[in-house]
Design a protein around this motif. Sequence first.
Motif, PDB file in Angstrom:
ATOM      1  N   UNK A 104       0.236  -1.334  11.553  1.00 33.51           N
ATOM      2  CA  UNK A 104      -0.859  -2.001  10.852  1.00 33.51           C
ATOM      3  C   UNK A 104      -0.752  -1.794   9.340  1.00 33.51           C
ATOM      4  N   UNK A 105      -0.294  -0.621   8.932  1.00 32.23           N
ATOM      5  CA  UNK A 105      -0.110  -0.363   7.499  1.00 32.23           C
ATOM      6  C   UNK A 105       0.889  -1.354   6.899  1.00 32.23           C
ATOM      7  N   UNK A 106       1.992  -1.535   7.574  1.00 36.17           N
ATOM      8  CA  UNK A 106       3.038  -2.426   7.052  1.00 36.17           C
ATOM      9  C   UNK A 106       2.557  -3.870   7.001  1.00 36.17           C
ATOM     10  N   UNK A 107       1.736  -4.260   7.988  1.00 37.16           N
ATOM     11  CA  UNK A 107       1.190  -5.613   8.001  1.00 37.16           C
ATOM     12  C   UNK A 107       0.275  -5.842   6.798  1.00 37.16           C
ATOM     13  N   UNK A 108      -0.410  -4.774   6.386  1.00 38.71           N
ATOM     14  CA  UNK A 108      -1.359  -4.879   5.272  1.00 38.71           C
ATOM     15  C   UNK A 108      -0.766  -4.345   3.975  1.00 38.71           C
ATOM     16  N   UNK A 109       0.549  -4.426   3.830  1.00 42.91           N
ATOM     17  CA  UNK A 109       1.245  -3.794   2.705  1.00 42.91           C
ATOM     18  C   UNK A 109       0.715  -4.241   1.346  1.00 42.91           C
ATOM     19  N   UNK A 110       0.517  -5.556   1.158  1.00 42.89           N
ATOM     20  CA  UNK A 110       0.112  -6.068  -0.157  1.00 42.89           C
ATOM     21  C   UNK A 110      -1.236  -5.501  -0.580  1.00 42.89           C
ATOM     22  N   UNK A 111      -2.208  -5.506   0.339  1.00 48.28           N
ATOM     23  CA  UNK A 111      -3.530  -4.990  -0.021  1.00 48.28           C
ATOM     24  C   UNK A 111      -3.500  -3.481  -0.202  1.00 48.28           C
ATOM     25  N   UNK A 112      -2.712  -2.785   0.616  1.00 45.98           N
ATOM     26  CA  UNK A 112      -2.637  -1.336   0.454  1.00 45.98           C
ATOM     27  C   UNK A 112      -2.042  -0.972  -0.905  1.00 45.98           C
ATOM     28  N   UNK A 113      -1.014  -1.717  -1.319  1.00 47.39           N
ATOM     29  CA  UNK A 113      -0.438  -1.458  -2.632  1.00 47.39           C
ATOM     30  C   UNK A 113      -1.478  -1.677  -3.735  1.00 47.39           C
ATOM     31  N   UNK A 114      -2.301  -2.695  -3.574  1.00 47.82           N
ATOM     32  CA  UNK A 114      -3.349  -2.952  -4.558  1.00 47.82           C
ATOM     33  C   UNK A 114      -4.322  -1.780  -4.621  1.00 47.82           C
ATOM     34  N   UNK A 115      -4.707  -1.254  -3.470  1.00 44.88           N
ATOM     35  CA  UNK A 115      -5.614  -0.094  -3.436  1.00 44.88           C
ATOM     36  C   UNK A 115      -4.964   1.124  -4.093  1.00 44.88           C
ATOM     37  N   UNK A 116      -3.699   1.355  -3.808  1.00 50.14           N
ATOM     38  CA  UNK A 116      -3.011   2.499  -4.394  1.00 50.14           C
ATOM     39  C   UNK A 116      -2.964   2.384  -5.910  1.00 50.14           C
ATOM     40  N   UNK A 117      -2.713   1.185  -6.400  1.00 47.59           N
ATOM     41  CA  UNK A 117      -2.661   0.973  -7.834  1.00 47.59           C
ATOM     42  C   UNK A 117      -4.039   1.117  -8.483  1.00 47.59           C
ATOM     43  N   UNK A 118      -5.086   0.948  -7.684  1.00 41.87           N
ATOM     44  CA  UNK A 118      -6.444   1.163  -8.175  1.00 41.87           C
ATOM     45  C   UNK A 118      -6.837   2.642  -8.152  1.00 41.87           C
ATOM     46  N   UNK A 119      -5.904   3.491  -7.701  1.00 44.89           N
ATOM     47  CA  UNK A 119      -6.169   4.929  -7.688  1.00 44.89           C
ATOM     48  C   UNK A 119      -6.672   5.470  -6.366  1.00 44.89           C
ATOM     49  N   UNK A 145      10.048   4.940  -5.309  1.00 41.88           N
ATOM     50  CA  UNK A 145       8.987   5.122  -4.312  1.00 41.88           C
ATOM     51  C   UNK A 145       8.769   6.605  -4.023  1.00 41.88           C
ATOM     52  N   UNK A 146       9.866   7.357  -3.914  1.00 42.94           N
ATOM     53  CA  UNK A 146       9.745   8.802  -3.676  1.00 42.94           C
ATOM     54  C   UNK A 146       9.040   9.476  -4.832  1.00 42.94           C
ATOM     55  N   UNK A 147       9.361   9.060  -6.055  1.00 40.92           N
ATOM     56  CA  UNK A 147       8.708   9.629  -7.232  1.00 40.92           C
ATOM     57  C   UNK A 147       7.223   9.267  -7.256  1.00 40.92           C
ATOM     58  N   UNK A 148       6.887   8.048  -6.831  1.00 40.25           N
ATOM     59  CA  UNK A 148       5.496   7.587  -6.786  1.00 40.25           C
ATOM     60  C   UNK A 148       4.697   8.451  -5.806  1.00 40.25           C
ATOM     61  N   UNK A 149       5.284   8.688  -4.610  1.00 41.31           N
ATOM     62  CA  UNK A 149       4.612   9.510  -3.599  1.00 41.31           C
ATOM     63  C   UNK A 149       4.477  10.954  -4.086  1.00 41.31           C
ATOM     64  N   UNK A 150       5.540  11.470  -4.725  1.00 37.98           N
ATOM     65  CA  UNK A 150       5.472  12.837  -5.252  1.00 37.98           C
ATOM     66  C   UNK A 150       4.359  12.967  -6.286  1.00 37.98           C
ATOM     67  N   UNK A 151       4.185  11.931  -7.099  1.00 36.32           N
ATOM     68  CA  UNK A 151       3.125  11.951  -8.098  1.00 36.32           C
ATOM     69  C   UNK A 151       1.752  11.904  -7.428  1.00 36.32           C
ATOM     70  N   UNK A 152       1.636  11.129  -6.340  1.00 40.10           N
ATOM     71  CA  UNK A 152       0.372  11.099  -5.590  1.00 40.10           C
ATOM     72  C   UNK A 152       0.031  12.491  -5.063  1.00 40.10           C
ATOM     73  N   UNK A 153       1.029  13.180  -4.518  1.00 36.72           N
ATOM     74  CA  UNK A 153       0.787  14.524  -3.985  1.00 36.72           C
ATOM     75  C   UNK A 153       0.394  15.484  -5.095  1.00 36.72           C
ATOM     76  N   UNK A 154       1.090  15.397  -6.208  1.00 37.59           N
ATOM     77  CA  UNK A 154       0.810  16.294  -7.320  1.00 37.59           C
ATOM     78  C   UNK A 154      -0.614  16.117  -7.825  1.00 37.59           C
ATOM     79  N   UNK A 155      -1.098  14.884  -7.800  1.00 33.67           N
ATOM     80  CA  UNK A 155      -2.442  14.579  -8.286  1.00 33.67           C
ATOM     81  C   UNK A 155      -3.498  14.585  -7.179  1.00 33.67           C
ATOM     82  N   UNK A 156      -3.125  15.175  -6.039  1.00 34.22           N
ATOM     83  CA  UNK A 156      -4.049  15.342  -4.899  1.00 34.22           C
ATOM     84  C   UNK A 156      -4.533  14.001  -4.357  1.00 34.22           C
ATOM     85  N   UNK A 157      -3.728  12.952  -4.512  1.00 32.61           N
ATOM     86  CA  UNK A 157      -4.104  11.639  -3.977  1.00 32.61           C
ATOM     87  C   UNK A 157      -3.452  11.358  -2.625  1.00 32.61           C
TER      88      UNK A 157
END
Length: 549
Positions: free
Chosen positions: A481-496, A531-543
């Motif tokens: 389901x996550x992959x099906x909703x990829x575009x909207x999930x990316x939008x949410x991630x970019x919104x923080x 992408x790995x760097x993006x995820x690492x940054x999310x973890x570092x910032x407790x997101x």
Amino acid sequence: MSRVPLIPESAPFTAEQRAWLNGFLAGLISRGENQSVPLPPTAEIAKRSLLIAFGSQSGNAESLAKRLAREAASRGFTARAAGLDSLQPSDLIREQNVLLITSTWGEGDMPDNAISFWDNINQNGSSPKLDGVKYSVLALGDKNYGETFCLAGKKIDARLAELGATRVTERVDCDVEFDELAKTWSSTALSALETGKEISVTVVAAVPPAKEIEEKGYSKKNPFPAPLIANIALNASGSSKDTRHIAFSLAGSGLNYEVGDALGVYVKNCPEVVDAIISAHSLDPQAEAALPDGGTAFLRDALISNYEVRHLHGITPNQLLNTADFVTSLRKLQPRLYSIASSIKAHPEEVHLCVGAVRYDVHGVQHKGVASTFLADRLALSETTGIFFHVAKHFRLPADLSKPVIMVGPGTGIAPFRAFLEEREATGATGKNWLFFGDQRRTTDFLYHDQIIEWVQKGLLTRLDTAFSRDQEEKIYVQTRMLTAAAEMWQWLEEGAHFYVCGDAKRMAKDVDAALHEIIQTAGGRSAEEASAYVADMKKNKRYQRDVY
């Protein structure tokens, strides 16, 4: 002509201490004196810097690190505790003295907050040498995981040595009962650091020995006897699962908790299983047996309440065992931790759990999950069992109530997200909420269905995606389901948006993590490395936070 300081600025003193020493020593030299320097008894100088680094998933390593920092300070160190996610190899070089405590997660994995540090020191050719760094490692684990027991600590210990760091004492590997081993390791390591560093001027302050901070109120060592007030089946008739909504009263305890925390529950073994084991080994149930914390009890009572016996049921009987040898071979029965499924703001003086009862057959022998069947079958309503709260700072809602939240929790992984949503509703959080929930069948396994649908209708749940794997020929899971909703999930991630996962560590959490990386690549137009760097940054910032098991 300015006078050259006798004590350089690089020495481990405060400016005031350095000025006092320079003046005192200059006076001695001007008089031609050459003798030992009687420093004032109140001067706390020449403190060694000490970094206590921790890799923690559930909070145990972090708690130990902070306790060790207090102990080290009482012994004259300038100590600080820091998560590995906030450190670089250069920090170890700068601090020189490093004690590292880390847990192991899943099948030998690094805890989330240690992944980036491990990657940094494990990249051949890019990690700096650690010559001059003195260190020791305390590894936390669970022997039930066999070959991967304490693997994260073992890997970090070996890699630090490869990079040139010097062990001041050997690594200690701890099972689930770690308090005494941790105390021995910390005392030995601090003593080694005290005697292993040469400095020109040493002041030993008269400091009382470190004392344990006395815990007030109810705790793991002093659990609250909580009455069971609810035991409700969450699966409909026809389900192959047995999931229970369990609730305890906190009335009169003075206890409080935050959503994201875990509840420790003291449990007992099934008497039928214990009787079968005693019979298989031709033991006397009334024989006197030593208890793990001192004292004695009848063997049957000791096995029900004090020892782990789950791996003994169904094993080949050994007629030669006597009671003393048999009990010595057993591990102490440990309390079990469960993700809390409620907000205390929504349910004052209560705490709720979502528990899946574990029952299965192996070669005709029925096995039962110790804790899950204790709660589902053997603890009667209004009866009490000991409970305590385990703080989980690694799993927290964003402080900014306007931030979006994405939650992925199949099966009993829904537990903390029911708590999150109750909390978001109670606090009037304005941020969007997105829940991914999955199980086997919609008609029988949609846990907390009515409450979740009501949240959708109210608008508290901005989006709900469900994945019921057996409702169609092709298996569909939450990551699908996550992959099906990829575009909207990316939008949410970019919104923080903050991204949370709860559930099985071995498969689900890894598949969800892979799907997250894929979404960032495909919808976000990033390379695999980006992408790995993006995820690492999310973890570092407790997101990006996980509560997996």
